[in-house]
Scaffold this motif. Sequence first.
Motif, PDB file in Angstrom:
ATOM      1  N   TYR A 164       0.827  -1.393  -0.103  1.00 11.87           N
ATOM      2  CA  TYR A 164       0.064   0.295  -0.128  1.00 11.87           C
ATOM      3  C   TYR A 164       0.438   0.995   0.173  1.00 11.87           C
ATOM      4  O   TYR A 164       2.107   1.250   0.500  1.00 11.87           O
ATOM      5  CB  TYR A 164      -0.889   0.230   1.147  1.00 11.87           C
ATOM      6  CG  TYR A 164      -2.022  -1.284   1.258  1.00 11.87           C
ATOM      7  CD1 TYR A 164      -3.142  -0.616   0.887  1.00 11.87           C
ATOM      8  CD2 TYR A 164      -1.142  -2.353   1.928  1.00 11.87           C
ATOM      9  CE1 TYR A 164      -3.972  -1.947   1.030  1.00 11.87           C
ATOM     10  CE2 TYR A 164      -2.402  -3.052   2.502  1.00 11.87           C
ATOM     11  CZ  TYR A 164      -3.422  -3.860   2.042  1.00 11.87           C
ATOM     12  OH  TYR A 164      -4.151  -4.327   2.329  1.00 11.87           O
ATOM     13  N   VAL A 165       0.249   2.924  -0.622  1.00 15.39           N
ATOM     14  CA  VAL A 165       0.704   3.869  -0.346  1.00 15.39           C
ATOM     15  C   VAL A 165       0.195   4.384   0.150  1.00 15.39           C
ATOM     16  O   VAL A 165      -1.238   4.666  -0.178  1.00 15.39           O
ATOM     17  CB  VAL A 165       1.492   4.630  -1.715  1.00 15.39           C
ATOM     18  CG1 VAL A 165       1.779   6.042  -1.607  1.00 15.39           C
ATOM     19  CG2 VAL A 165       2.766   3.441  -1.928  1.00 15.39           C
ATOM     20  N   PHE A 166      -0.112   5.035   1.330  1.00 13.49           N
ATOM     21  CA  PHE A 166      -0.887   6.226   2.600  1.00 13.49           C
ATOM     22  C   PHE A 166      -0.384   7.321   1.975  1.00 13.49           C
ATOM     23  O   PHE A 166       1.135   7.850   2.255  1.00 13.49           O
ATOM     24  CB  PHE A 166      -0.749   6.034   4.152  1.00 13.49           C
ATOM     25  CG  PHE A 166      -1.251   4.710   4.077  1.00 13.49           C
ATOM     26  CD1 PHE A 166      -2.281   3.847   4.547  1.00 13.49           C
ATOM     27  CD2 PHE A 166      -0.195   3.070   3.987  1.00 13.49           C
ATOM     28  CE1 PHE A 166      -2.824   2.572   5.308  1.00 13.49           C
ATOM     29  CE2 PHE A 166      -0.711   1.947   4.836  1.00 13.49           C
ATOM     30  CZ  PHE A 166      -1.435   1.637   5.324  1.00 13.49           C
ATOM     31  N   LEU A 167      -0.927   8.127   1.440  1.00 10.55           N
ATOM     32  CA  LEU A 167      -0.869   9.811   1.452  1.00 10.55           C
ATOM     33  C   LEU A 167      -1.849  10.762   2.027  1.00 10.55           C
ATOM     34  O   LEU A 167      -3.053  10.218   2.064  1.00 10.55           O
ATOM     35  CB  LEU A 167      -0.927  10.229  -0.324  1.00 10.55           C
ATOM     36  CG  LEU A 167      -0.629  11.490  -0.492  1.00 10.55           C
ATOM     37  CD1 LEU A 167       0.851  11.516  -0.095  1.00 10.55           C
ATOM     38  CD2 LEU A 167      -0.987  11.420  -1.951  1.00 10.55           C
ATOM     39  N   ILE A 168      -1.391  11.782   2.996  1.00 13.01           N
ATOM     40  CA  ILE A 168      -2.441  12.290   3.812  1.00 13.01           C
ATOM     41  C   ILE A 168      -2.144  13.767   3.952  1.00 13.01           C
ATOM     42  O   ILE A 168      -0.712  13.923   3.235  1.00 13.01           O
ATOM     43  CB  ILE A 168      -1.842  11.982   5.615  1.00 13.01           C
ATOM     44  CG1 ILE A 168      -0.893  11.849   6.686  1.00 13.01           C
ATOM     45  CG2 ILE A 168      -2.910   9.914   5.666  1.00 13.01           C
ATOM     46  CD1 ILE A 168      -0.658  11.820   7.688  1.00 13.01           C
ATOM     47  N   ALA A 169      -2.050  14.822   4.626  1.00  9.10           N
ATOM     48  CA  ALA A 169      -2.604  15.981   4.253  1.00  9.10           C
ATOM     49  C   ALA A 169      -1.892  15.562   5.939  1.00  9.10           C
ATOM     50  O   ALA A 169      -1.743  15.702   6.664  1.00  9.10           O
ATOM     51  CB  ALA A 169      -3.653  16.561   4.440  1.00  9.10           C
ATOM     52  N   ALA A 170      -0.260  16.729   5.661  1.00  9.54           N
ATOM     53  CA  ALA A 170       0.355  17.256   6.195  1.00  9.54           C
ATOM     54  C   ALA A 170       0.531  18.786   6.696  1.00  9.54           C
ATOM     55  O   ALA A 170       1.784  19.270   7.115  1.00  9.54           O
ATOM     56  CB  ALA A 170       2.036  16.907   6.402  1.00  9.54           C
ATOM     57  N   GLY A 171      -0.460  19.251   6.760  1.00 12.58           N
ATOM     58  CA  GLY A 171      -0.169  21.507   6.301  1.00 12.58           C
ATOM     59  C   GLY A 171      -0.640  21.501   5.488  1.00 12.58           C
ATOM     60  O   GLY A 171      -0.665  20.962   4.758  1.00 12.58           O
ATOM     61  N   PRO A 172       0.020  22.900   6.067  1.00 10.25           N
ATOM     62  CA  PRO A 172      -0.920  23.839   4.840  1.00 10.25           C
ATOM     63  C   PRO A 172       0.200  23.422   3.666  1.00 10.25           C
ATOM     64  O   PRO A 172       1.931  23.491   3.449  1.00 10.25           O
ATOM     65  CB  PRO A 172      -1.265  25.186   4.381  1.00 10.25           C
ATOM     66  CG  PRO A 172      -0.945  25.294   6.913  1.00 10.25           C
ATOM     67  CD  PRO A 172      -0.697  23.800   6.805  1.00 10.25           C
ATOM     68  N   GLY A 173      -0.374  22.779   2.448  1.00 11.42           N
ATOM     69  CA  GLY A 173       0.870  22.773   1.359  1.00 11.42           C
ATOM     70  C   GLY A 173       2.057  21.648   1.681  1.00 11.42           C
ATOM     71  O   GLY A 173       3.155  21.627   1.073  1.00 11.42           O
ATOM     72  N   ALA A 174       1.721  20.038   2.420  1.00 13.48           N
ATOM     73  CA  ALA A 174       2.427  19.462   2.850  1.00 13.48           C
ATOM     74  C   ALA A 174       2.193  18.379   3.031  1.00 13.48           C
ATOM     75  O   ALA A 174       0.894  17.723   3.331  1.00 13.48           O
ATOM     76  CB  ALA A 174       3.415  19.530   4.206  1.00 13.48           C
ATOM     77  N   TYR A 175       2.811  17.134   2.268  1.00 12.74           N
ATOM     78  CA  TYR A 175       1.540  15.715   2.298  1.00 12.74           C
ATOM     79  C   TYR A 175       2.516  15.262   2.914  1.00 12.74           C
ATOM     80  O   TYR A 175       3.745  14.362   2.673  1.00 12.74           O
ATOM     81  CB  TYR A 175       1.609  15.049   1.046  1.00 12.74           C
ATOM     82  CG  TYR A 175       0.743  16.462   0.159  1.00 12.74           C
ATOM     83  CD1 TYR A 175      -0.518  16.992   0.926  1.00 12.74           C
ATOM     84  CD2 TYR A 175       0.901  17.088  -1.138  1.00 12.74           C
ATOM     85  CE1 TYR A 175      -1.181  18.037   0.263  1.00 12.74           C
ATOM     86  CE2 TYR A 175       0.171  17.829  -1.558  1.00 12.74           C
ATOM     87  CZ  TYR A 175      -0.469  18.290  -1.258  1.00 12.74           C
ATOM     88  OH  TYR A 175      -1.452  19.127  -1.108  1.00 12.74           O
ATOM     89  N   LEU A 176       2.351  13.912   3.679  1.00  6.36           N
ATOM     90  CA  LEU A 176       3.041  13.085   4.420  1.00  6.36           C
ATOM     91  C   LEU A 176       2.564  11.726   3.851  1.00  6.36           C
ATOM     92  O   LEU A 176       1.433  10.980   3.714  1.00  6.36           O
ATOM     93  CB  LEU A 176       3.055  12.722   5.778  1.00  6.36           C
ATOM     94  CG  LEU A 176       3.710  11.617   6.250  1.00  6.36           C
ATOM     95  CD1 LEU A 176       5.444  11.350   6.305  1.00  6.36           C
ATOM     96  CD2 LEU A 176       3.251  11.470   7.789  1.00  6.36           C
TER      97      LEU A 176
END
Length: 140
Positions: A84-96
């Motif tokens: 799997y690949v998990f992609l989440i919001a990590a703040g304004p303009g950033a992703y983890l």
Amino acid sequence: MNNELGWMLDEVVKMPETRHAILLSADGMLRAHSQGIGRDEAERQAAALSGLQSISRSTGEFCTHQSHQETPWRQTLVEFAHGYVFLIAAGPGAYLAVSASEHVDMEAVTYRMQKLVDRLGKELTSPPRQGVWQGPGNPA
């Protein structure tokens, strides 16, 4: 990129069956990566994951009853034969992003990612880059 936040991403991939973690900006620039992935590969994945997030966000109205209702993007999960690949919001303009095997505890990964984002707070925000080239003769 000096990868000063890389050690924090290493904490996420200490979970069983996780592989790599990448912190990226909305425009696809690599901000940090975990130890197990080389910088060149992490940069390539950051660019691809930025596009994936953009596509995911653009399909938000598919989740609503009314097309004019805003549905903020929170997470994208992509399943492959072996992981799997998990992609989440990590703040304004950033992703983890975190990659993991097919045997990972998905709920635990998502929880650990959210805790990391909460813990890092402002360090994970990525303001839009200044001076981005806009085309021939049109620097920003």
